[in-house]
Design an enzyme around this catalytic site. Sequence first.
Site, short mmCIF file in Angstrom:
data_model
loop_
_atom_site.label_atom_id
_atom_site.label_comp_id
_atom_site.label_asym_id
_atom_site.label_seq_id
_atom_site.Cartn_x
_atom_site.Cartn_y
_atom_site.Cartn_z
N CYS A 129 4.37 9.39 0.19
CA CYS A 129 2.98 9.83 0.12
C CYS A 129 2.85 10.80 -1.04
CB CYS A 129 2.55 10.51 1.43
SG CYS A 129 0.86 11.12 1.33
N HIS A 167 8.86 7.07 8.19
CA HIS A 167 9.50 7.22 6.88
C HIS A 167 10.95 7.61 7.16
CE1 HIS A 167 6.06 6.74 4.10
NE2 HIS A 167 5.37 6.99 5.22
N ARG A 202 0.83 -1.22 0.00
CA ARG A 202 0.00 0.00 0.00
C ARG A 202 0.86 1.26 0.00
NH1 ARG A 202 -0.43 4.64 2.72
NH2 ARG A 202 0.03 3.53 4.65
P1 HMG Z 1 -13.40 14.39 -2.21
O1 HMG Z 1 -13.11 14.83 -3.60
O2 HMG Z 1 -13.62 15.43 -1.15
O3 HMG Z 1 -14.59 13.36 -2.24
O4 HMG Z 1 -12.18 13.45 -1.76
P2 HMG Z 1 -16.14 13.58 -2.07
O5 HMG Z 1 -16.55 12.97 -0.78
O6 HMG Z 1 -16.49 15.02 -2.33
O7 HMG Z 1 -16.71 12.70 -3.31
C1 HMG Z 1 -16.50 13.10 -4.66
C2 HMG Z 1 -16.77 11.93 -5.59
O8 HMG Z 1 -15.79 10.93 -5.36
C3 HMG Z 1 -18.11 11.24 -5.37
O9 HMG Z 1 -18.56 10.80 -6.67
C4 HMG Z 1 -17.79 10.04 -4.54
O10 HMG Z 1 -18.67 8.95 -4.72
C5 HMG Z 1 -16.41 9.67 -5.09
P3 HMG Z 1 -19.78 11.53 -7.40
O11 HMG Z 1 -20.91 11.42 -6.44
O12 HMG Z 1 -19.30 12.95 -7.56
O13 HMG Z 1 -19.89 10.76 -8.67
N1 HMG Z 1 -15.63 9.02 -4.04
C6 HMG Z 1 -15.09 7.77 -4.12
N2 HMG Z 1 -15.05 6.87 -5.10
C7 HMG Z 1 -14.41 5.70 -4.83
N3 HMG Z 1 -13.85 5.42 -3.63
C8 HMG Z 1 -13.87 6.30 -2.63
C9 HMG Z 1 -14.50 7.54 -2.86
N4 HMG Z 1 -14.69 8.63 -2.09
C10 HMG Z 1 -15.37 9.51 -2.80
N5 HMG Z 1 -13.31 6.02 -1.44
C11 HMG Z 1 -11.27 11.67 -0.41
C12 HMG Z 1 -12.10 12.94 -0.43
C13 HMG Z 1 -10.98 11.31 1.04
C14 HMG Z 1 -12.05 10.55 -1.07
C15 HMG Z 1 -9.94 11.92 -1.19
O14 HMG Z 1 -9.34 13.03 -0.63
C16 HMG Z 1 -9.00 10.75 -1.13
O15 HMG Z 1 -9.27 9.70 -1.72
N6 HMG Z 1 -7.83 10.91 -0.44
C17 HMG Z 1 -6.88 9.84 -0.28
C18 HMG Z 1 -5.46 10.35 -0.37
C19 HMG Z 1 -4.51 9.20 -0.13
O16 HMG Z 1 -4.83 8.05 -0.36
N7 HMG Z 1 -3.28 9.53 0.35
C20 HMG Z 1 -2.28 8.53 0.62
C21 HMG Z 1 -2.60 7.69 1.82
S1 HMG Z 1 -2.26 8.49 3.36
C22 HMG Z 1 -0.59 8.12 3.70
O17 HMG Z 1 0.09 7.62 2.83
C23 HMG Z 1 -0.05 8.37 5.07
C24 HMG Z 1 0.15 7.08 5.89
O18 HMG Z 1 1.04 6.20 5.24
C25 HMG Z 1 0.71 7.44 7.28
C26 HMG Z 1 1.93 8.37 7.25
O19 HMG Z 1 2.91 8.06 6.53
O20 HMG Z 1 1.87 9.38 7.97
C27 HMG Z 1 -1.18 6.35 6.11
MG MG Z 2 3.20 6.34 5.26
#
Ligand code: HMG
Ligand code: MG
Length: 301
Positions: free
Chosen positions: A242, A211, A20
């Site tokens: 990220c 990290h 992931r």
């Molecule tokens: P948003 O644009 O605000 O979403 O994104 P929304 O709630 O306004 O929805 C917009 C549209 O997206 C809608 O469709 C939803 O259905 C669709 P419409 O009705 O317009 O046709 N939608 C989705 N479709 C599929 N799957 C979903 C989903 N959600 C909404 N889950 C959101 C908000 C949270 C979804 C977006 O910001 C996002 O996906 N962010 C993820 C970013 C990410 O993955 N970053 C990396 C992981 S974090 C990390 O790496 C840190 C970690 O390792 C720890 C560390 O290192 O500190 C964990």
């Molecule tokens: Mg991480």
Amino acid sequence: MPYPMEGLPHQVTIYEVGPRDGLQNESAVIPVEVKAELIDRLADAGHKVIEATSFVHPKWVPQLADADELLTRLHRRPGVRYPVLVPNLRGLDRALDLGVDEIAIFASATETFAAKNLNRSLESQFEMFEPVVARALDNGVRVRAYVSMCFGDPWEGPTPIAQVVAVGERLLGLGCYELSLGDTIGVGTPGHVTALIGAFRTPERLAVHFHDTYGQALSNTLAALRCGVTTIDASTGGIGGCPYAESATGNLATEDLVWMLRGLGIETGLDLGKLVSTSTWLAELLGRPSPSRVVQALSKG
Ligand code: HMG
Ligand code: MG
């Protein structure tokens, strides 16, 4: 011959995040069958918990847009957990449809990263997570929580400890079984780690997620172990980052961690030879050497 040190746990759980956290950051899209093989190789090396993928918005992280297909291809082994990242109810429903039984939500300790990574404010991220945790628990799904930018944030500078603890305790209060403290950009140092863990009421419910941007991940891990933490996040070969924080490089490499723990006589249940050959195989596919020092040393033969 191991040389144990006083005050460390006898056993440690390594929470493998490579499929992931590692693959979300690759510019090339990795074929889904390669991802499934990676996960299977990691299980074969003895991992008991492998974070498989993310049910985030596919446009936000196109590298993991094949999450649904990947789960149908997984060769689930008994005794191995395959949690997935879920940000919201839409993601949870996708995961539940595929029979997922463990998820991880991921919050931010800072305002700017909440906006960049989740399109939410620090406060409104909880409005997104609360119903996810409630529905997951109702469905018998275990929930882990991450909190990112625990030590510093590229836009806001050092993160106040009280701010991290406030976010983290709130996530634990929702019913998450564990809280992983993320040093997303790798700026923490061992004294800071000790102070942060010491500020939580329940250190036994904490995991750490370092990290390795500034080469501090292993020493930070040793500091966390001394505070009683027994779950350490790591990624195969040290891949990771990220996409919404450019200064994030790879995670602590699983092999580097296993080398240190083995030297200390701490049980992990992992086969270091199999881990190294998996990371070497993956590095060839990704077209660049693994950043792990242990992989580099041992793969020279
Ligand atoms: P948003 O644009 O605000 O979403 O994104 P929304 O709630 O306004 O929805 C917009 C549209 O997206 C809608 O469709 C939803 O259905 C669709 P419409 O009705 O317009 O046709 N939608 C989705 N479709 C599929 N799957 C979903 C989903 N959600 C909404 N889950 C959101 C908000 C949270 C979804 C977006 O910001 C996002 O996906 N962010 C993820 C970013 C990410 O993955 N970053 C990396 C992981 S974090 C990390 O790496 C840190 C970690 O390792 C720890 C560390 O290192 O500190 C964990
Ligand atoms: Mg991480």
